[in-house]
Design a protein around this motif. Structure first.
Motif, PDB file in Angstrom:
ATOM      1  N   MET A   1       0.862  -1.203  -0.123  1.00  0.00           N
ATOM      2  CA  MET A   1      -0.115   0.128   0.139  1.00  0.00           C
ATOM      3  C   MET A   1       0.781   1.129   0.107  1.00  0.00           C
ATOM      4  SD  MET A   1      -2.832   1.080   2.706  1.00  0.00           S
ATOM      5  CE  MET A   1      -1.983   1.110   4.051  1.00  0.00           C
ATOM      6  N   GLN A   2       0.553   2.166  -1.096  1.00  0.00           N
ATOM      7  CA  GLN A   2       1.430   3.339  -0.901  1.00  0.00           C
ATOM      8  C   GLN A   2       1.042   4.310   0.267  1.00  0.00           C
ATOM      9  OE1 GLN A   2       3.211   4.860  -3.344  1.00  0.00           O
ATOM     10  NE2 GLN A   2       3.259   3.202  -4.701  1.00  0.00           N
ATOM     11  N   ARG A   3       1.994   4.928   0.564  1.00  0.00           N
ATOM     12  CA  ARG A   3       1.951   6.038   1.896  1.00  0.00           C
ATOM     13  C   ARG A   3       1.226   7.164   1.337  1.00  0.00           C
ATOM     14  NH1 ARG A   3       4.959  10.481   3.711  1.00  0.00           N
ATOM     15  NH2 ARG A   3       4.540  10.920   5.691  1.00  0.00           N
ATOM     16  N   ILE A   4       0.130   7.499   2.367  1.00  0.00           N
ATOM     17  CA  ILE A   4      -0.805   8.652   2.185  1.00  0.00           C
ATOM     18  C   ILE A   4      -0.310   9.874   3.258  1.00  0.00           C
ATOM     19  CG2 ILE A   4      -2.926   9.835   1.840  1.00  0.00           C
ATOM     20  CD1 ILE A   4      -3.947   6.895   1.154  1.00  0.00           C
ATOM     21  N   PRO A   5       0.371  10.762   2.977  1.00  0.00           N
ATOM     22  CA  PRO A   5       0.611  11.939   4.124  1.00  0.00           C
ATOM     23  C   PRO A   5      -0.455  12.509   4.602  1.00  0.00           C
ATOM     24  CG  PRO A   5       2.107  12.451   1.885  1.00  0.00           C
ATOM     25  CD  PRO A   5       1.019  11.130   1.443  1.00  0.00           C
ATOM     26  N   GLU A   6      -0.219  12.664   5.976  1.00  0.00           N
ATOM     27  CA  GLU A   6      -1.495  13.325   6.642  1.00  0.00           C
ATOM     28  C   GLU A   6      -1.029  14.758   7.171  1.00  0.00           C
ATOM     29  OE1 GLU A   6      -2.628  11.921  10.440  1.00  0.00           O
ATOM     30  OE2 GLU A   6      -0.718  11.594  11.207  1.00  0.00           O
ATOM     31  N   PRO A   7      -1.810  15.591   7.630  1.00  0.00           N
ATOM     32  CA  PRO A   7      -1.149  16.986   8.050  1.00  0.00           C
ATOM     33  C   PRO A   7      -0.286  16.996   9.216  1.00  0.00           C
ATOM     34  CG  PRO A   7      -3.739  17.095   7.997  1.00  0.00           C
ATOM     35  CD  PRO A   7      -3.312  15.544   7.678  1.00  0.00           C
ATOM     36  N   GLU A   8       0.741  17.956   9.356  1.00  0.00           N
ATOM     37  CA  GLU A   8       1.806  17.974  10.266  1.00  0.00           C
ATOM     38  C   GLU A   8       1.374  18.108  11.674  1.00  0.00           C
ATOM     39  OE1 GLU A   8       5.179  20.376   8.571  1.00  0.00           O
ATOM     40  OE2 GLU A   8       6.041  18.443   8.384  1.00  0.00           O
ATOM     41  N   LEU A   9       1.200  19.214  11.831  1.00  0.00           N
ATOM     42  CA  LEU A   9       0.736  19.649  13.298  1.00  0.00           C
ATOM     43  C   LEU A   9      -0.797  19.324  13.675  1.00  0.00           C
ATOM     44  CD1 LEU A   9       2.111  23.274  13.412  1.00  0.00           C
ATOM     45  CD2 LEU A   9       3.259  21.081  13.801  1.00  0.00           C
ATOM     46  N   MET A  10      -0.605  18.946  15.046  1.00  0.00           N
ATOM     47  CA  MET A  10      -1.799  18.375  15.425  1.00  0.00           C
ATOM     48  C   MET A  10      -2.466  19.501  16.456  1.00  0.00           C
ATOM     49  SD  MET A  10      -1.110  14.705  16.658  1.00  0.00           S
ATOM     50  CE  MET A  10      -2.857  14.103  17.201  1.00  0.00           C
ATOM     51  N   ASP A  11      -2.650  20.817  15.938  1.00  0.00           N
ATOM     52  CA  ASP A  11      -3.352  22.165  16.493  1.00  0.00           C
ATOM     53  C   ASP A  11      -4.553  22.506  16.650  1.00  0.00           C
ATOM     54  OD1 ASP A  11      -3.221  22.790  14.157  1.00  0.00           O
ATOM     55  OD2 ASP A  11      -1.549  24.273  14.061  1.00  0.00           O
ATOM     56  N   GLU A  12      -5.472  21.708  16.282  1.00  0.00           N
ATOM     57  CA  GLU A  12      -6.912  22.012  16.624  1.00  0.00           C
ATOM     58  C   GLU A  12      -7.001  21.335  17.918  1.00  0.00           C
ATOM     59  OE1 GLU A  12      -9.072  20.080  13.530  1.00  0.00           O
ATOM     60  OE2 GLU A  12      -7.742  21.024  12.069  1.00  0.00           O
ATOM     61  N   ALA A  13      -7.820  22.299  18.732  1.00  0.00           N
ATOM     62  CA  ALA A  13      -8.300  22.134  20.149  1.00  0.00           C
ATOM     63  C   ALA A  13      -8.658  20.632  20.433  1.00  0.00           C
ATOM     64  CB  ALA A  13      -9.140  23.205  20.549  1.00  0.00           C
ATOM     65  N   GLU A  14      -9.720  20.318  19.420  1.00  0.00           N
ATOM     66  CA  GLU A  14     -10.441  19.105  19.778  1.00  0.00           C
ATOM     67  C   GLU A  14      -9.612  18.054  19.551  1.00  0.00           C
ATOM     68  OE1 GLU A  14     -14.120  16.436  18.089  1.00  0.00           O
ATOM     69  OE2 GLU A  14     -13.537  18.208  16.886  1.00  0.00           O
ATOM     70  N   GLN A  15      -8.615  17.962  18.389  1.00  0.00           N
ATOM     71  CA  GLN A  15      -7.728  16.996  18.162  1.00  0.00           C
ATOM     72  C   GLN A  15      -6.832  16.995  19.327  1.00  0.00           C
ATOM     73  OE1 GLN A  15      -5.081  18.350  15.006  1.00  0.00           O
ATOM     74  NE2 GLN A  15      -5.163  16.271  14.078  1.00  0.00           N
ATOM     75  N   ALA A  16      -6.191  17.885  19.918  1.00  0.00           N
ATOM     76  CA  ALA A  16      -5.047  17.965  20.670  1.00  0.00           C
ATOM     77  C   ALA A  16      -5.747  17.501  22.027  1.00  0.00           C
ATOM     78  CB  ALA A  16      -4.504  19.418  21.065  1.00  0.00           C
TER      79      ALA A  16
END
Ligand SMILES: C[S@@+](CC[C@H](N)C(=O)[O-])C[C@H]1O[C@@H](n2cnc3c(N)ncnc32)[C@H](O)[C@@H]1O
Length: 220
Positions: A1-16
């Motif tokens: 399976m090919q790699r699929i990049p994701e966003p770098e920073l986890m800076d959304e309040a709900e996500q953090a």
């Protein structure tokens, strides 16, 4: 399976918040147990943790190694706010400096570190080579290195199975982050090539669970 990049920073309040409140005890314990087995007790000096997030691993290491001072770096203000709370709760805040930096960077407080750690950062980074060259630049002879991250599964079905197995009861935002992280993760053969390209081939690469690889070793 090919790699699929994701966003770098986890800076959304709900996500953090979802990440900081999640139970990563098994993975974080695995990291610290491997670190202690590889490098023993009584380390002293300055340690660097890259992509510290809410700093659970930094807190565990700081409690175990009272003679280490940590520089813990993350690019997300929301994560660093959780880290500040958790380190105060652990009673180790005075031995940890939290730094907001977008990685890779070259402006850390000291020129080199006796210990460099990172967990679950590399798959986020746009510049994997930049991660390893930064690590090499901040090492010195004798630096202990431990880097762990997720391992990309063979298929989307296998990724879904891991989410079902390890995050069945987690909030949706965390399940989604875990799934995306698995798709963005590297495989051990890719890590071997990255290490070789960055002049870090002496470091050892091992698969240490059904979803993690670990790089470790002491640099010359
Ligand atoms: C999955 S979390 C891991 C946190 C922590 N190391 C742990 O094991 O719990 C990844 C962290 O890396 C940070 N991050 C991702 N890319 C980054 C970059 N380029 N520069 C700085 N921080 C980054 C995110 O903001 C997030 O806090």
């Amino acid at each position: 399976m090919q790699r699929i990049p994701e966003p770098e920073l986890m800076d959304e309040a709900e996500q953090a918040q979802a990440y900081a409140e999640a139970d990563f005890d098994a993975a974080n314990r695995l990291f610290v147990d491997r670190f202690r087995a590889a490098f023993g007790d009584g380390l002293k000096g300055r340690a660097l943790d890259l992509g510290c997030g809410p700093a659970d691993i930094v807190g565990r290491l700081a409690r175990h190694y009272p003679a280490l001072h940590f520089d813990a770096v993350d690019g997300a203000a929301a994560m660093l706010a959780w880290a500040e709370r958790s380190l105060a709760h652990d009673g180790v805040a005075e031995r940890v400096t939290l730094l907001r930096r977008h990685l890779p960077c070259d402006d850390l407080p000291v020129a080199s570190y006796q210990v460099i750690t990172s967990n679950s950062l590399l798959h986020h980074m746009r510049d994997a080579h930049g991660f390893w060259t930064m690590l090499a630049a901040y090492a010195e002879p004798g630096t202990r290195v431990m880097v762990m991250d997720l391992l990309r599964p063979a298929s989307l079905t296998a990724a879904n199975d891991l989410v079902a197995q390890y995050a069945a009861d987690a909030p949706q935002v965390l399940r989604q982050d875990f799934y995306r992280s698995l798709l963005a993760a590297y495989r051990p053969q890719e890590i071997v090539l990255q290490l070789s390209r960055a002049g870090l081939a002496p470091l050892d690469v091992q698969v240490v669970s059904d979803r993690h690889w670990l790089v470790s070793g002491r640099l010359d």
